[in-house]
Design a protein around this motif. Structure first.
Motif, mmCIF file in Angstrom:
data_model
loop_
_atom_site.group_PDB
_atom_site.id
_atom_site.type_symbol
_atom_site.label_atom_id
_atom_site.label_comp_id
_atom_site.label_asym_id
_atom_site.label_seq_id
_atom_site.Cartn_x
_atom_site.Cartn_y
_atom_site.Cartn_z
ATOM 1 N N ALA A 1 -5.969 4.086 -3.080
ATOM 2 C CA ALA A 1 -6.827 4.316 -2.041
ATOM 3 C C ALA A 1 -8.020 3.283 -2.297
ATOM 4 O O ALA A 1 -8.574 2.749 -1.042
ATOM 5 N N ALA A 2 -8.541 2.804 -3.395
ATOM 6 C CA ALA A 2 -9.541 1.949 -3.717
ATOM 7 C C ALA A 2 -9.306 0.562 -2.916
ATOM 8 O O ALA A 2 -9.881 -0.227 -2.358
ATOM 9 N N ARG A 3 -7.749 0.146 -3.223
ATOM 10 C CA ARG A 3 -7.302 -1.230 -2.678
ATOM 11 C C ARG A 3 -7.257 -1.232 -1.121
ATOM 12 O O ARG A 3 -7.507 -2.261 -0.710
ATOM 13 N N ALA A 4 -7.196 0.152 -0.574
ATOM 14 C CA ALA A 4 -7.026 0.031 0.970
ATOM 15 C C ALA A 4 -8.326 0.390 1.372
ATOM 16 O O ALA A 4 -8.262 0.755 2.764
ATOM 17 N N ASN A 5 -9.292 0.467 0.797
ATOM 18 C CA ASN A 5 -10.734 1.265 1.371
ATOM 19 C C ASN A 5 -10.538 2.288 2.034
ATOM 20 O O ASN A 5 -10.809 2.466 3.157
ATOM 21 N N ALA A 6 -9.632 3.393 1.341
ATOM 22 C CA ALA A 6 -9.183 4.647 2.001
ATOM 23 C C ALA A 6 -9.471 5.785 0.928
ATOM 24 O O ALA A 6 -10.207 5.338 -0.303
ATOM 25 N N THR A 7 -9.591 7.079 1.259
ATOM 26 C CA THR A 7 -9.469 8.110 0.409
ATOM 27 C C THR A 7 -8.274 8.473 -0.113
ATOM 28 O O THR A 7 -7.131 8.105 0.427
ATOM 29 N N PRO A 8 -8.274 9.167 -1.517
ATOM 30 C CA PRO A 8 -7.179 9.648 -1.721
ATOM 31 C C PRO A 8 -6.386 10.566 -0.727
ATOM 32 O O PRO A 8 -5.149 10.653 -0.723
ATOM 33 N N ALA A 9 -7.044 11.482 -0.077
ATOM 34 C CA ALA A 9 -6.382 12.263 0.991
ATOM 35 C C ALA A 9 -5.699 11.440 1.898
ATOM 36 O O ALA A 9 -4.782 11.802 2.506
ATOM 37 N N GLN A 10 -6.376 10.313 2.386
ATOM 38 C CA GLN A 10 -5.684 9.308 3.427
ATOM 39 C C GLN A 10 -4.131 8.917 2.710
ATOM 40 O O GLN A 10 -3.324 8.821 3.683
ATOM 41 N N ILE A 11 -4.378 8.592 1.685
ATOM 42 C CA ILE A 11 -3.229 7.981 0.952
ATOM 43 C C ILE A 11 -2.117 9.205 1.064
ATOM 44 O O ILE A 11 -1.131 8.891 1.390
ATOM 45 N N VAL A 12 -2.175 10.508 0.901
ATOM 46 C CA VAL A 12 -1.630 11.436 0.713
ATOM 47 C C VAL A 12 -0.827 11.811 2.163
ATOM 48 O O VAL A 12 0.541 11.982 2.256
ATOM 49 N N PHE A 13 -1.773 11.617 2.972
ATOM 50 C CA PHE A 13 -1.224 11.963 4.532
ATOM 51 C C PHE A 13 -0.329 10.673 5.068
ATOM 52 O O PHE A 13 0.657 10.817 5.543
ATOM 53 N N ALA A 14 -0.646 9.627 4.650
ATOM 54 C CA ALA A 14 0.113 8.244 4.834
ATOM 55 C C ALA A 14 1.286 8.353 4.309
ATOM 56 O O ALA A 14 2.374 8.047 4.821
ATOM 57 N N PHE A 15 1.456 8.802 3.034
ATOM 58 C CA PHE A 15 2.717 8.963 2.307
ATOM 59 C C PHE A 15 3.614 10.131 2.801
ATOM 60 O O PHE A 15 4.830 9.712 3.119
ATOM 61 N N ALA A 16 3.028 11.039 3.390
ATOM 62 C CA ALA A 16 3.762 12.174 3.905
ATOM 63 C C ALA A 16 4.602 11.732 5.364
ATOM 64 O O ALA A 16 5.595 11.846 5.647
ATOM 65 N N ARG A 17 3.566 10.865 5.833
ATOM 66 C CA ARG A 17 4.286 10.470 7.418
ATOM 67 C C ARG A 17 5.365 9.224 6.943
ATOM 68 O O ARG A 17 6.283 9.276 7.680
ATOM 69 N N THR A 18 5.277 8.561 6.057
ATOM 70 C CA THR A 18 6.162 7.597 5.630
ATOM 71 C C THR A 18 7.578 8.426 5.214
ATOM 72 O O THR A 18 8.527 7.563 5.301
ATOM 73 N N ARG A 19 7.287 9.541 4.624
ATOM 74 C CA ARG A 19 8.534 10.090 4.348
ATOM 75 C C ARG A 19 9.045 11.262 5.361
ATOM 76 O O ARG A 19 10.031 11.987 5.056
ATOM 77 N N GLY A 20 8.395 10.908 6.670
ATOM 78 C CA GLY A 20 9.236 11.648 7.577
ATOM 79 C C GLY A 20 8.459 13.109 7.883
ATOM 80 O O GLY A 20 9.344 13.781 8.603
ATOM 81 N N MET A 21 7.306 13.337 7.189
ATOM 82 C CA MET A 21 6.684 14.630 7.466
ATOM 83 C C MET A 21 5.577 14.652 8.608
ATOM 84 O O MET A 21 5.261 13.758 8.838
ATOM 85 N N LEU A 22 5.657 15.841 9.211
ATOM 86 C CA LEU A 22 4.344 16.105 10.167
ATOM 87 C C LEU A 22 3.321 17.023 9.319
ATOM 88 O O LEU A 22 3.563 17.916 8.893
ATOM 89 N N PRO A 23 2.310 16.257 8.976
ATOM 90 C CA PRO A 23 1.251 16.745 8.103
ATOM 91 C C PRO A 23 0.558 17.547 8.985
ATOM 92 O O PRO A 23 0.151 17.456 10.105
#
Length: 278
Positions: A222-244
């Protein structure tokens, strides 16, 4: 049958559970922020579905969206999952209850169809029962009558899905589950879905995984992407084919959750997050 084109499935759904009197204002706010998918249920114990409809109506009046812009999803809930405020006649057959529940939902939501009608958990924790088969056939009948675009199931185990398939039941369009990192992000169910072209919807991605949000791997990404941990989890979920799904009541968090769509994670990062479960 419906003549209109189906609404596109958004890549993030706004969940409306546990919001009570705040429901209308929060639904309208979510639509103003940019959400185009709304998840609810005709289960007054945990949802205020009529309040969702009030929020939709306010958004329509304000010119924020039209019905055609939206993906609306509701659910049929068995009586043991309800309180005394039932959306159907408890003495009626299950098939009639399914039809009554959806008719009530359409009235609540001010529409003549929903995009997705979901079985809100099977009748037994141990398998796919005759009751589930009756409900599922009734839901398919509602789809064929044009009252919903597709049908799905929620709160299911791999065993439920395997037994559903063994019973030759029609494959659901969606599976919606609470998604725990410590259980492999529901890996077995997700694999079943991927192999059969079922879209997996993950809820409680944040609230069920607070330890992940605090994990150095996720906070570092999150720090490296200038994002929040929540945003990282949602991005992860989408990359894994989930609809969050997200159910935040905070306008800034709504904005952040939506902008997580712009985050790209490396495959190494995705594998590392998935491996947090062991």
């Amino acid at each position: 049958m419906l003549s209109q084109q189906p609404s596109p499935v958004p890549d993030l759904l706004y969940g409306t559970a546990w919001k009570e009197e705040r429901t209308p204002a929060l639904v309208e706010l979510a639509l103003r922020m940019g959400f185009r998918g709304i998840d609810t249920a005709n289960q007054r114990r945990h949802y205020f579905e009529a309040g969702v409809g009030q929020g939709l109506a306010a958004a329509y009046r304000a010119g924020i969206v039209t019905r055609a812009d939206l993906f609306l999803q509701t659910k049929f809930t068995y009586q043991p999952g309800q309180d005394h405020r039932l959306p159907y006649d408890p003495a009626a057959t299950l098939s009639v209850q399914v039809a009554q529940s959806l008719a009530s939902s359409l009235e609540h939501l001010g529409t003549d169809y929903v995009d997705s009608y979901v079985l809100h958990g099977p009748s037994s924790a141990h398998g796919w029962t005759d009751a589930d088969s009756e409900v599922w056939e009734a839901m398919i009948k509602e789809r064929d009558a044009g009252h919903t675009r597709v049908v799905g199931v929620s709160n299911v185990s791999l065993s439920h899905l395997e037994k559903m398939a063994a019973a030759k039941a029609e494959t659901p369009a969606f599976v919606q589950n609470r998604c725990y990192a410590h259980l492999g992000w529901d890996r077995d169910v997700r694999l079943f879905c991927r192999e059969r072209g079922i879209l997996y919807q993950g809820f409680s991605l944040l609230t069920a995984n607070l330890e992940v949000l605090r994990h150095p791997l996720v906070t570092g990404l999150a720090a490296r992407a200038n994002a929040t941990p929540a945003q990282i989890v949602f991005a992860f979920a989408r990359t894994r084919g989930m609809l969050p799904l997200t159910g935040t009541s905070n306008a800034e968090h709504m904005k952040q959750d939506l902008t997580s769509r712009d985050l790209a994670l490396s495959q190494d990062a995705v594998r590392a997050i998935e491996s947090l479960a062991g």
